[in-house]
Design an enzyme around this catalytic site. Structure first.
Site, PDB file in Angstrom:
ATOM      1  N   ARG A 167       0.834  -1.195   0.000  1.00 29.28           N
ATOM      2  CA  ARG A 167       0.000   0.000   0.000  1.00 29.28           C
ATOM      3  C   ARG A 167       0.877   1.256   0.000  1.00 29.28           C
ATOM      4  NH1 ARG A 167      -3.622  -1.434   5.171  1.00 29.28           N
ATOM      5  NH2 ARG A 167      -1.615  -2.355   5.771  1.00 29.28           N
TER       6      ARG A 167
ATOM      7  N   LYS B  70       1.680   2.084   7.324  1.00 23.44           N
ATOM      8  CA  LYS B  70       2.046   1.309   8.514  1.00 23.44           C
ATOM      9  C   LYS B  70       3.053   2.069   9.371  1.00 23.44           C
ATOM     10  CE  LYS B  70       0.833  -2.150   9.560  1.00 23.44           C
ATOM     11  NZ  LYS B  70      -0.330  -2.434  10.456  1.00 23.44           N
TER      12      LYS B  70
ATOM     13  N   TYR C 193      -0.925   4.514  10.625  1.00 25.95           N
ATOM     14  CA  TYR C 193      -1.331   3.546  11.639  1.00 25.95           C
ATOM     15  C   TYR C 193      -0.129   3.272  12.533  1.00 25.95           C
ATOM     16  CZ  TYR C 193      -5.573   2.328   8.969  1.00 25.95           C
ATOM     17  OH  TYR C 193      -6.783   2.367   8.322  1.00 25.95           O
TER      18      TYR C 193
ATOM     19  N   HIS D  49      -0.605   1.726  16.181  1.00 32.40           N
ATOM     20  CA  HIS D  49      -0.897   0.594  17.080  1.00 32.40           C
ATOM     21  C   HIS D  49       0.178   0.477  18.168  1.00 32.40           C
ATOM     22  CE1 HIS D  49      -4.168  -0.759  14.486  1.00 32.40           C
ATOM     23  NE2 HIS D  49      -3.365  -0.669  13.464  1.00 32.40           N
TER      24      HIS D  49
ATOM     25  N   GLU E 217      -5.688   4.994  13.726  1.00 31.72           N
ATOM     26  CA  GLU E 217      -6.631   4.094  14.393  1.00 31.72           C
ATOM     27  C   GLU E 217      -7.312   4.693  15.615  1.00 31.72           C
ATOM     28  OE1 GLU E 217      -2.648   3.187  16.352  1.00 31.72           O
ATOM     29  OE2 GLU E 217      -3.361   3.629  14.319  1.00 31.72           O
TER      30      GLU E 217
ATOM     31  N   ARG F  22     -25.091  -4.155  19.505  1.00 35.52           N
ATOM     32  CA  ARG F  22     -24.456  -4.682  18.300  1.00 35.52           C
ATOM     33  C   ARG F  22     -25.057  -6.019  17.903  1.00 35.52           C
ATOM     34  NH1 ARG F  22     -22.378  -1.334  15.094  1.00 35.52           N
ATOM     35  NH2 ARG F  22     -21.072  -2.949  14.163  1.00 35.52           N
TER      36      ARG F  22
ATOM     37  N   VAL G 217      -7.452 -11.152  13.473  1.00 34.69           N
ATOM     38  CA  VAL G 217      -7.340  -9.826  12.863  1.00 34.69           C
ATOM     39  C   VAL G 217      -6.877  -8.800  13.898  1.00 34.69           C
ATOM     40  CG1 VAL G 217      -8.585  -8.076  11.517  1.00 34.69           C
ATOM     41  CG2 VAL G 217      -9.188 -10.482  11.265  1.00 34.69           C
ATOM     42  N   ALA G 218      -7.050  -9.112  15.174  1.00 28.60           N
ATOM     43  CA  ALA G 218      -6.650  -8.201  16.247  1.00 28.60           C
ATOM     44  C   ALA G 218      -5.147  -8.214  16.501  1.00 28.60           C
ATOM     45  CB  ALA G 218      -7.396  -8.554  17.536  1.00 28.60           C
TER      46      ALA G 218
ATOM     47  N   ASP H  99      -2.727  -6.663  15.253  1.00 23.58           N
ATOM     48  CA  ASP H  99      -2.119  -5.332  15.322  1.00 23.58           C
ATOM     49  C   ASP H  99      -2.158  -4.756  16.730  1.00 23.58           C
ATOM     50  OD1 ASP H  99      -1.076  -4.665  12.816  1.00 23.58           O
ATOM     51  OD2 ASP H  99      -3.040  -4.199  12.012  1.00 23.58           O
TER      52      ASP H  99
END
Length: 366
Positions: free
Chosen positions: A15, A75, A94, A96, A118, A203, A267-268, A270
């Protein structure tokens, strides 16, 4: 303002932080944009595209950092970039931080202005700069999970959609946020049986209203998680605590209760991962196996589909980039509460309390 767009150097990260359209907008606003040669090639944007939009091409990443007032990336800087970040320089990307103490200390030492995509947060609690990548990652999680359930790559040998006379695969989704809902949507589209867990009843009601009948909602607690991991083939970790480390919802001892060849896509990762056995992997070497359970924990999943991801990301970051360039970071953050929440480290001080909590540091809030 002088804005720099370096080439991403994280493993298999294709990216880029800005498209030629973004360059055009900044130049139109009388800013200067330097783009590292080849920065956009992985996403389908070439040097000549940036030059036509008004950018100046530089050969090396060091040149871009050295000349820029603001760095726009995708990133977080990796170790070899730490020394390139300058005092007072705005770095918009990002980060994190809660998942890396080394990165956090390096950015404190740099005395830069670190604004994290984020943690930019709207008044309604949504995260506008995280949402598009969560959408991509949620959808990709099912693609990757389906692939690694195949026997040649050590999976259980289950087709998620099943066939007539054979039950479909079972997918457990932890978290009904953006990642979880997108994953559930993709899995349901394939015909899998989906169970989605969350602690937020609003949710769960929303999921119940919008999803087909083969997507089942349940309240998330350890008892229910332990119950479902025994019967599900693919588990998606989609839990997010804003700016903080993700909780460990699946512990190492639970793996022995799972089917051999079951797959976890965390996926968590990061934010440290919501599975105790999670460790970051790369697109080059994406999986590892513990107790016969396949773990897919790539920390930049959307980097595998860079054209889609770059377009989706820059659609939402560009207005903030233009605002920062036009006003400077202090005025921009003073006038935009959402952007102000993106401030994580300012000139050597941590200003986002979840970071200090992640490392059990004494808070040093400005």
């Amino acid at each position: 303002m002088v804005v720099g767009v370096p080439k991403e150097i994280k493993n298999n990260e294709s990216r880029v932080g800005m498209t030629p359209a973004g360059v055009f907008e900044l130049v139109k606003n009388n800013h200067t944009v330097y783009v590292q040669s080849g920065a956009g090639e992985g996403s389908g944007f070439f040097n000549q595209d940036y030059q036509k939009a008004g950018a100046i091409i530089l050969d090396t990443i060091g040149q871009v950092y050295a000349i820029s007032d603001m760095i726009v990336k995708v990133k977080e800087p990796i170790a070899e970039e730490y020394k390139l970040v300058q005092k007072g320089q705005i770095v918009f990307t990002y980060f994190h931080f809660a998942s890396s103490e080394a990165l956090t200390r390096a950015m404190i030492d740099s005395k830069a202005i670190c604004i994290a995509y984020e943690t930019v947060e709207d008044e309604d609690g949504t995260l506008p700069l995280l949402t598009p990548m969560s959408e991509v990652a949620g959808r990709m999680a099912i693609q990757q999970g389906a692939k690694y359930l195949e026997k040649p790559v050590k999976g259980r040998g289950v087709l998620l959609g099943g066939v007539p006379g054979v039950a479909p695969g079972r997918v457990l989704v932890l978290g009904a946020g953006t990642v979880g809902i997108q994953a559930a949507k993709m899995a349901a589209g394939l015909g899998a049986h989906v169970t989605i867990l969350d602690v937020n009843m609003k949710r769960l009601r929303y999921v119940n209203d919008i999803m087909p009948n083969h997507v089942v909602t349940e309240f998330s607690n350890e008892f229910n998680i332990r119950k479902h991991i025994k019967t599900h083939d693919l588990i998606i970790g989609g839990v997010l605590l804003k700016g903080a480390k993700a909780p460990n919802l699946i512990t190492k001892d639970m793996l022995k209760e799972m089917h051999p060849g079951a797959v976890i896509v965390d996926v968590a990762v990061d934010q440290g991962g919501c599975v105790e056995t999670t460790k970051p992997t790369t697109h080059e070497d994406p999986i590892y196996i513990i107790d016969d359970v396949v773990h897919y924990c790539v920390a930049n999943m959307p980097g595998a589909v860079p054209y889609t991801s770059t377009m989706a990301l820059t659609n939402v970051t560009l207005p903030y980039v233009v605002k920062l360039a036009n006003k400077g970071w202090q005025s921009a953050c003073n006038s935009d509460k959402s952007l102000a929440k993106g401030l994580n480290i300012v000139e050597g001080e941590v200003v986002y309390k979840e970071i200090t909590e992640a490392f059990n540091w004494e808070p040093e809030l400005v």
